[in-house]
Design a protein around this motif. Structure first.
Motif, PDB file in Angstrom:
ATOM      1  N   ILE A 328       0.838  -1.210   0.000  1.00 32.03           N
ATOM      2  CA  ILE A 328       0.000   0.000   0.000  1.00 32.03           C
ATOM      3  C   ILE A 328       0.865   1.249   0.000  1.00 32.03           C
ATOM      4  O   ILE A 328       0.567   2.223  -0.692  1.00 32.03           O
ATOM      5  CB  ILE A 328      -0.959  -0.037   1.206  1.00 32.03           C
ATOM      6  N   GLY A 329       1.934   1.242   0.782  1.00 32.66           N
ATOM      7  CA  GLY A 329       2.836   2.397   0.779  1.00 32.66           C
ATOM      8  C   GLY A 329       3.458   2.636  -0.586  1.00 32.66           C
ATOM      9  O   GLY A 329       3.531   3.779  -1.064  1.00 32.66           O
ATOM     10  N   CYS A 330       3.894   1.560  -1.250  1.00 28.65           N
ATOM     11  CA  CYS A 330       4.454   1.706  -2.592  1.00 28.65           C
ATOM     12  C   CYS A 330       3.392   2.137  -3.598  1.00 28.65           C
ATOM     13  O   CYS A 330       3.670   2.933  -4.510  1.00 28.65           O
ATOM     14  CB  CYS A 330       5.092   0.391  -3.029  1.00 28.65           C
ATOM     15  N   HIS A 331       2.188   1.605  -3.443  1.00 29.17           N
ATOM     16  CA  HIS A 331       1.098   1.977  -4.357  1.00 29.17           C
ATOM     17  C   HIS A 331       0.822   3.475  -4.318  1.00 29.17           C
ATOM     18  O   HIS A 331       0.777   4.138  -5.362  1.00 29.17           O
ATOM     19  CB  HIS A 331      -0.159   1.195  -3.971  1.00 29.17           C
ATOM     20  N   TRP A 332       0.670   4.029  -3.123  1.00 30.50           N
ATOM     21  CA  TRP A 332       0.396   5.463  -3.029  1.00 30.50           C
ATOM     22  C   TRP A 332       1.615   6.286  -3.409  1.00 30.50           C
ATOM     23  O   TRP A 332       1.487   7.391  -3.948  1.00 30.50           O
ATOM     24  CB  TRP A 332      -0.067   5.819  -1.627  1.00 30.50           C
ATOM     25  N   GLY A 333       2.813   5.778  -3.135  1.00 33.41           N
ATOM     26  CA  GLY A 333       4.010   6.517  -3.523  1.00 33.41           C
ATOM     27  C   GLY A 333       4.164   6.621  -5.027  1.00 33.41           C
ATOM     28  O   GLY A 333       4.551   7.672  -5.558  1.00 33.41           O
ATOM     29  N   LEU A 334       3.862   5.547  -5.747  1.00 38.22           N
ATOM     30  CA  LEU A 334       3.985   5.565  -7.209  1.00 38.22           C
ATOM     31  C   LEU A 334       2.893   6.390  -7.876  1.00 38.22           C
ATOM     32  O   LEU A 334       3.052   6.805  -9.025  1.00 38.22           O
ATOM     33  CB  LEU A 334       3.943   4.130  -7.745  1.00 38.22           C
ATOM     34  N   GLY A 344       1.732  15.242   0.275  1.00 36.44           N
ATOM     35  CA  GLY A 344       1.081  15.206   1.584  1.00 36.44           C
ATOM     36  C   GLY A 344      -0.197  14.390   1.568  1.00 36.44           C
ATOM     37  O   GLY A 344      -0.454  13.603   2.493  1.00 36.44           O
ATOM     38  N   GLU A 345      -1.023  14.570   0.545  1.00 37.74           N
ATOM     39  CA  GLU A 345      -2.269  13.816   0.467  1.00 37.74           C
ATOM     40  C   GLU A 345      -2.009  12.326   0.311  1.00 37.74           C
ATOM     41  O   GLU A 345      -2.687  11.495   0.929  1.00 37.74           O
ATOM     42  CB  GLU A 345      -3.109  14.331  -0.702  1.00 37.74           C
ATOM     43  N   GLY A 346      -1.009  11.959  -0.500  1.00 32.95           N
ATOM     44  CA  GLY A 346      -0.694  10.548  -0.690  1.00 32.95           C
ATOM     45  C   GLY A 346      -0.180   9.896   0.577  1.00 32.95           C
ATOM     46  O   GLY A 346      -0.515   8.749   0.886  1.00 32.95           O
ATOM     47  N   THR A 347       0.649  10.616   1.341  1.00 36.75           N
ATOM     48  CA  THR A 347       1.161  10.068   2.593  1.00 36.75           C
ATOM     49  C   THR A 347       0.036   9.842   3.596  1.00 36.75           C
ATOM     50  O   THR A 347      -0.024   8.798   4.264  1.00 36.75           O
ATOM     51  CB  THR A 347       2.220  11.013   3.183  1.00 36.75           C
ATOM     52  N   THR A 348      -0.871  10.801   3.694  1.00 36.67           N
ATOM     53  CA  THR A 348      -2.013  10.638   4.593  1.00 36.67           C
ATOM     54  C   THR A 348      -2.893   9.473   4.162  1.00 36.67           C
ATOM     55  O   THR A 348      -3.315   8.649   4.988  1.00 36.67           O
ATOM     56  CB  THR A 348      -2.839  11.930   4.633  1.00 36.67           C
ATOM     57  N   ALA A 349      -3.180   9.382   2.870  1.00 40.53           N
ATOM     58  CA  ALA A 349      -4.017   8.284   2.370  1.00 40.53           C
ATOM     59  C   ALA A 349      -3.340   6.936   2.582  1.00 40.53           C
ATOM     60  O   ALA A 349      -4.007   5.933   2.864  1.00 40.53           O
ATOM     61  CB  ALA A 349      -4.307   8.497   0.886  1.00 40.53           C
ATOM     62  N   SER A 350      -2.027   6.897   2.475  1.00 40.03           N
ATOM     63  CA  SER A 350      -1.301   5.642   2.688  1.00 40.03           C
ATOM     64  C   SER A 350      -1.465   5.149   4.120  1.00 40.03           C
ATOM     65  O   SER A 350      -1.731   3.959   4.360  1.00 40.03           O
ATOM     66  CB  SER A 350       0.181   5.835   2.360  1.00 40.03           C
TER      67      SER A 350
END
Length: 374
Positions: A328-334, A344-350
């Motif tokens: 999940i962390g890699c998914h939102w990071g990519l 910021g939004e991707g880190t929070t969603a992750s």
């Protein structure tokens, strides 16, 4: 020192009630949160109906901000009774000239709601498709690693093991210890009423080893390491390092996703055991202090109270937790766009997605393996 804060005061006259304004009605005064909150409360006491007269002649200062506040409070309609000083009418007329009425709220339509729901569904399907592709690529990379283990990214795996595993031990031990203390104290209050103090070993053992220990460790790692994974890959997107890796022919899945997933899948069971031991230590200490149950009895009764299958189930869950958090962390990071807001939004969603997935997977394990360890 004189007080120039904006104020309103009601006065009565033969022609009806008046609202007398005083103080400084400017941007500096109205921009302060405390004064604006106090003024809003005073304005709410006086409606915009025509029975109120407005006397602005005692104001020490009035600028365009104050004039706009008054004009909006009047409902963008001139009051029937208005007493002004020189220059104040020009400010109010300018506010009236350049003010636009608020747009009416959009009518509720079923088609719009269906369209919004459809967009959300398509957005979720897109995320699910990308995650499935990520899992498939991870399986292919795992086969490649098994066929040529010497060419694997072992240095990256060891680095991630240290950062995600060893560096997480202090905080997980502290939180686990405190959770054990709290659980033991709360249980002692209830067990003492029935004379069942000895059963605190059974309750603590089953709850911590089977459920709370692995889930608590996974939640902490999701907030700590899951966000770090997304932030690391997201920064690589912002700095265009991912584009450079594609140009050089470096596979992103083999160099970014596989090392993090493998490292967290290995580290997560160890962190879960460490957290569980810390929680049991806290519960044992609290049980000794609250119920007089000695650590010797705790060590003697714990193996009989908790079957080995519970520990095996906890370790298996932890492997799944670690793999899901990393994916999940890699998914939102990519999926982060090259800007700081998306980062910021991707880190929070992750973090939110990882914690939610941990709870869902734990519930599934509890239902499917409900007969294991009992």
């Amino acid at each position: 020192m004189p007080d120039f804060s904006p104020r309103l005061q009601r006065t009565d006259a033969p022609d009806g009630p008046w609202v007398r304004l005083s103080g400084r009605w400017g941007a500096a005064e109205l921009g302060e949160r405390a004064q604006w909150r106090a003024l809003s409360g005073q304005l709410a006491q006086f409606s915009t109906a025509g029975q109120w007269g407005w006397d602005l002649r005692a104001l020490q200062w009035l600028d365009h901000v104050g004039a706009q506040v008054l004009w909006n409070h009047w409902g963008q309609v001139w009051p029937q009774r208005l007493a002004l000083a020189e220059g104040q009418r020009d400010l109010l007329e300018r506010a009236a000239r350049y003010s636009t009425p608020a747009p009416p709220p959009a009518p509720w339509r079923l088609a719009d709601q269906v369209d919004t729901l459809g967009v959300l569904v398509l957005h979720g399907v897109d995320h699910a498709r990308h995650l499935v592709q990520l899992v498939g690529q991870l399986l292919l990379d795992s086969v490649r690693l098994l066929r040529a283990p010497r060419r694997g990214p072992w240095r990256d795996v060891s680095g991630h093991l240290y950062r995600m595993g060893a560096m997480a031990l202090p905080i997980t031990a502290l939180v686990g210890f405190l959770i054990g203390v709290v659980l033991a104290y709360l249980m002692s209050l209830q067990l003492r009423q029935f004379g069942a103090e000895a059963f605190i070993v059974n309750i603590l053992g089953i709850s911590l080893i089977r459920e709370l220990g692995p889930m608590l460790a996974a939640i902490l790692v999701a907030g700590r390491s899951g966000s770090a994974i997304t932030a690391q890959i997201g920064v690589m997107r912002v700095t265009e390092e991912l584009d450079a890796m594609r140009v050089m022919g470096i596979p992103l899945g083999f160099r970014l996703v596989l090392p993090r997933t493998l490292a967290l899948a290995i580290a997560m069971p160890l962190i879960a055991v460490w957290t569980t031991l810390a929680a049991l230590a806290g519960g044992m200490l609290a049980a000794d202090m609250a119920l007089g149950i000695s650590p010797a009895y705790f060590f003697q009764a714990l193996p009989r109270a908790v079957a080995t299958g519970n520990l095996a189930l906890a370790l298996a869950k932890s492997v799944v937790f670690g793999s899901m958090i990393a994916l999940i962390g890699c998914h939102w990071g990519l999926r982060i766009k090259p800007n700081t807001q998306s980062l910021g939004e991707g880190t929070t969603a992750s973090v939110v997605t990882s914690i939610t997935m941990v709870i869902v997977v734990d519930a599934l394990f509890a239902v499917v393996f409900r007969k294991v360890g009992f």
